[in-house]
Each structure stands twice: as C-alpha cells, then as structure tokens.
Design a protein around this motif. Structure first.
Motif, PDB file in Angstrom:
ATOM      1  N   ARG A  86      30.008  58.462  48.973  1.00  0.00           N
ATOM      2  CA  ARG A  86      30.904  57.463  48.287  1.00  0.00           C
ATOM      3  C   ARG A  86      30.663  56.013  48.881  1.00  0.00           C
ATOM      4  NH1 ARG A  86      36.731  60.190  49.426  1.00  0.00           N
ATOM      5  NH2 ARG A  86      36.850  59.785  51.701  1.00  0.00           N
ATOM      6  N   VAL A  87      31.013  55.241  48.309  1.00  0.00           N
ATOM      7  CA  VAL A  87      31.124  53.730  48.687  1.00  0.00           C
ATOM      8  C   VAL A  87      32.163  52.942  48.313  1.00  0.00           C
ATOM      9  CG1 VAL A  87      29.716  52.832  46.777  1.00  0.00           C
ATOM     10  CG2 VAL A  87      29.573  51.730  49.094  1.00  0.00           C
ATOM     11  N   ARG A  88      32.857  52.307  49.286  1.00  0.00           N
ATOM     12  CA  ARG A  88      34.123  51.447  48.806  1.00  0.00           C
ATOM     13  C   ARG A  88      33.520  50.164  47.715  1.00  0.00           C
ATOM     14  NH1 ARG A  88      38.384  48.458  52.551  1.00  0.00           N
ATOM     15  NH2 ARG A  88      39.831  47.837  50.818  1.00  0.00           N
ATOM     16  N   ILE A  89      34.356  49.904  46.867  1.00  0.00           N
ATOM     17  CA  ILE A  89      34.266  49.107  45.962  1.00  0.00           C
ATOM     18  C   ILE A  89      35.363  47.937  46.505  1.00  0.00           C
ATOM     19  CG2 ILE A  89      34.369  48.218  43.385  1.00  0.00           C
ATOM     20  CD1 ILE A  89      34.157  51.136  42.943  1.00  0.00           C
ATOM     21  N   HIS A  90      34.712  46.627  46.333  1.00  0.00           N
ATOM     22  CA  HIS A  90      35.608  45.463  46.886  1.00  0.00           C
ATOM     23  C   HIS A  90      35.811  44.682  45.860  1.00  0.00           C
ATOM     24  CE1 HIS A  90      35.053  46.419  51.195  1.00  0.00           C
ATOM     25  NE2 HIS A  90      33.905  46.906  50.821  1.00  0.00           N
ATOM     26  N   ALA A  91      37.115  44.233  45.650  1.00  0.00           N
ATOM     27  CA  ALA A  91      37.278  43.183  44.323  1.00  0.00           C
ATOM     28  C   ALA A  91      37.010  41.765  44.818  1.00  0.00           C
ATOM     29  CB  ALA A  91      38.615  43.211  44.226  1.00  0.00           C
ATOM     30  N   LYS A  92      36.553  40.892  43.853  1.00  0.00           N
ATOM     31  CA  LYS A  92      36.040  39.651  44.211  1.00  0.00           C
ATOM     32  C   LYS A  92      37.396  38.926  44.234  1.00  0.00           C
ATOM     33  CE  LYS A  92      31.462  39.517  42.793  1.00  0.00           C
ATOM     34  NZ  LYS A  92      30.183  38.877  41.865  1.00  0.00           N
ATOM     35  N   PRO A  93      37.566  37.686  44.810  1.00  0.00           N
ATOM     36  CA  PRO A  93      38.864  37.048  44.632  1.00  0.00           C
ATOM     37  C   PRO A  93      39.607  36.656  43.538  1.00  0.00           C
ATOM     38  CG  PRO A  93      37.024  35.825  46.185  1.00  0.00           C
ATOM     39  CD  PRO A  93      36.486  37.002  45.369  1.00  0.00           C
ATOM     40  N   ASN A  94      38.998  36.495  42.288  1.00  0.00           N
ATOM     41  CA  ASN A  94      39.373  36.230  41.094  1.00  0.00           C
ATOM     42  C   ASN A  94      39.796  37.595  40.363  1.00  0.00           C
ATOM     43  OD1 ASN A  94      36.767  37.168  40.630  1.00  0.00           O
ATOM     44  ND2 ASN A  94      36.816  36.004  38.634  1.00  0.00           N
ATOM     45  N   THR A  95      39.747  38.801  41.180  1.00  0.00           N
ATOM     46  CA  THR A  95      40.140  39.881  40.388  1.00  0.00           C
ATOM     47  C   THR A  95      41.584  40.095  40.656  1.00  0.00           C
ATOM     48  OG1 THR A  95      38.116  40.691  40.218  1.00  0.00           O
ATOM     49  CG2 THR A  95      39.799  42.340  40.129  1.00  0.00           C
ATOM     50  N   ASN A  96      42.571  40.744  39.712  1.00  0.00           N
ATOM     51  CA  ASN A  96      43.969  40.883  39.892  1.00  0.00           C
ATOM     52  C   ASN A  96      43.925  42.604  40.106  1.00  0.00           C
ATOM     53  OD1 ASN A  96      46.637  41.493  40.246  1.00  0.00           O
ATOM     54  ND2 ASN A  96      47.210  40.224  38.498  1.00  0.00           N
ATOM     55  N   THR A  97      44.176  42.943  41.490  1.00  0.00           N
ATOM     56  CA  THR A  97      44.147  44.454  41.726  1.00  0.00           C
ATOM     57  C   THR A  97      45.725  45.064  41.750  1.00  0.00           C
ATOM     58  OG1 THR A  97      44.264  44.185  44.086  1.00  0.00           O
ATOM     59  CG2 THR A  97      41.940  44.335  43.046  1.00  0.00           C
ATOM     60  N   TRP A  98      46.570  44.256  41.277  1.00  0.00           N
ATOM     61  CA  TRP A  98      47.861  44.782  41.431  1.00  0.00           C
ATOM     62  C   TRP A  98      48.273  45.279  42.608  1.00  0.00           C
ATOM     63  CZ3 TRP A  98      49.782  42.530  37.208  1.00  0.00           C
ATOM     64  CH2 TRP A  98      48.789  42.256  36.149  1.00  0.00           C
ATOM     65  N   GLY A  99      47.675  44.779  43.722  1.00  0.00           N
ATOM     66  CA  GLY A  99      48.129  45.287  45.166  1.00  0.00           C
ATOM     67  C   GLY A  99      47.387  46.636  45.424  1.00  0.00           C
ATOM     68  N   ARG A 100      46.432  46.930  44.842  1.00  0.00           N
ATOM     69  CA  ARG A 100      45.617  48.060  44.918  1.00  0.00           C
ATOM     70  C   ARG A 100      44.285  47.643  45.719  1.00  0.00           C
ATOM     71  NH1 ARG A 100      44.677  51.171  39.489  1.00  0.00           N
ATOM     72  NH2 ARG A 100      43.569  52.483  41.206  1.00  0.00           N
ATOM     73  N   ASP A 101      43.640  48.427  46.573  1.00  0.00           N
ATOM     74  CA  ASP A 101      42.509  47.936  47.366  1.00  0.00           C
ATOM     75  C   ASP A 101      41.710  49.214  47.822  1.00  0.00           C
ATOM     76  OD1 ASP A 101      44.180  49.008  49.377  1.00  0.00           O
ATOM     77  OD2 ASP A 101      43.808  47.328  50.632  1.00  0.00           O
ATOM     78  N   GLU A 102      42.037  50.174  47.464  1.00  0.00           N
ATOM     79  CA  GLU A 102      41.077  51.485  48.042  1.00  0.00           C
ATOM     80  C   GLU A 102      40.335  52.083  46.786  1.00  0.00           C
ATOM     81  OE1 GLU A 102      43.283  54.217  50.470  1.00  0.00           O
ATOM     82  OE2 GLU A 102      44.402  52.768  51.724  1.00  0.00           O
ATOM     83  N   PHE A 103      39.430  51.371  46.237  1.00  0.00           N
ATOM     84  CA  PHE A 103      38.253  51.879  45.335  1.00  0.00           C
ATOM     85  C   PHE A 103      37.220  52.541  45.652  1.00  0.00           C
ATOM     86  CE2 PHE A 103      40.781  48.081  43.516  1.00  0.00           C
ATOM     87  CZ  PHE A 103      41.794  48.862  42.776  1.00  0.00           C
ATOM     88  N   LEU A 104      37.167  53.487  45.376  1.00  0.00           N
ATOM     89  CA  LEU A 104      35.755  54.170  45.702  1.00  0.00           C
ATOM     90  C   LEU A 104      34.807  54.523  44.586  1.00  0.00           C
ATOM     91  CD1 LEU A 104      37.042  56.950  48.202  1.00  0.00           C
ATOM     92  CD2 LEU A 104      35.944  54.669  48.843  1.00  0.00           C
ATOM     93  N   TYR A 105      33.606  54.542  44.584  1.00  0.00           N
ATOM     94  CA  TYR A 105      32.516  54.809  43.697  1.00  0.00           C
ATOM     95  C   TYR A 105      31.745  56.018  44.223  1.00  0.00           C
ATOM     96  CZ  TYR A 105      28.900  55.144  40.332  1.00  0.00           C
ATOM     97  OH  TYR A 105      28.117  55.696  39.478  1.00  0.00           O
ATOM     98  N   MET A 106      31.545  57.053  43.376  1.00  0.00           N
ATOM     99  CA  MET A 106      30.822  58.231  43.802  1.00  0.00           C
ATOM    100  C   MET A 106      29.745  58.644  42.888  1.00  0.00           C
ATOM    101  SD  MET A 106      34.385  60.111  44.893  1.00  0.00           S
ATOM    102  CE  MET A 106      35.181  58.844  43.832  1.00  0.00           C
TER     103      MET A 106
END
Length: 116
Positions: A86-106
């Motif tokens: 898997r690899v972590r997915i990082h949000a760009k600054p203009n993306t509202n993640t609603w406080g979430r930050d642990e996104f993974l892609y597999m």
C-alpha cells in the motif's frame, strides 16, 4: 502521470502522454462504500475518500514480508483485505478532508506501472 478516481463509477484511471488505463476501484466500507455523501466523506475508517486532489510519494510504498502481510490482513481489531502492499495518499492543500488524514491506496497494477 495523472490518476483520476471516480467513486460513483468505481474506476481509477491512470493517464500518461502515451496511454491510459482504467481499473476497478472502490473507496469506503459498509454502508459508505462508494458513496460521496458529505456524511460518508466525514466518517473516519468507513467513509469514501473525500472528493479533492491528492498525491502519492513513490518512496512511501509499503511492501512487508509474508509475516507482515499476514499481520496486516488478519488483525482482529481491524479486519479486512489490506493488500500485499500500500501507499499513503496525501491531500493537496485545497482539499477538505474533514479532519481525516490516513488514506491508503492498495493496488498491484499501479505499483507495476510506477516501476516501484
């Protein structure tokens, strides 16, 4: 290279100057799988990834040995198919993640295409 994920169409499209590839993909779990509702996007560990722009860092690919795979995929506290890598997915600054930050892609196909 550009990756475009359509939650409702369940497709991840990889586009380069020379070719394009479309593969089946999902996001979220249970009643929030593939739903783009605000409530689901705001729900950690269940909701689909929030709509927005993201990037990955190829050096963050995680590919454990067989014991690591077993531990990753058969956890009693967080069961599920977490994949071989898997690899972590990082949000760009203009993306509202609603406080979430642990996104993974597999996905093995993406790894092969990136040459990692």
């Amino acid at each position: 290279m550009k990756l475009t994920f359509s939650i409702t169409n369940k497709k991840l499209v990889l586009t380069t100057p020379s070719y394009s590839l479309s593969i089946r993909a999902t996001s979220g779990k249970g009643s929030c799988m593939n739903l783009v509702s605000k409530a689901c996007q705001m729900t950690p560990y269940k909701g689909a990834i929030p709509v927005g722009s993201y990037f990955i860092k190829p050096d963050e690919f995680s590919d454990p040995d067989m014991l690591g795979d077993l531990m990753r995929n058969f956890r009693l506290d967080h069961p599920g198919d977490w994949g071989d890598w898997r690899v972590r997915i990082h949000a760009k600054p203009n993306t509202n993640t609603w406080g979430r930050d642990e996104f993974l892609y597999m996905e093995v196909v993406l790894r092969a295409l990136l040459g990692v």
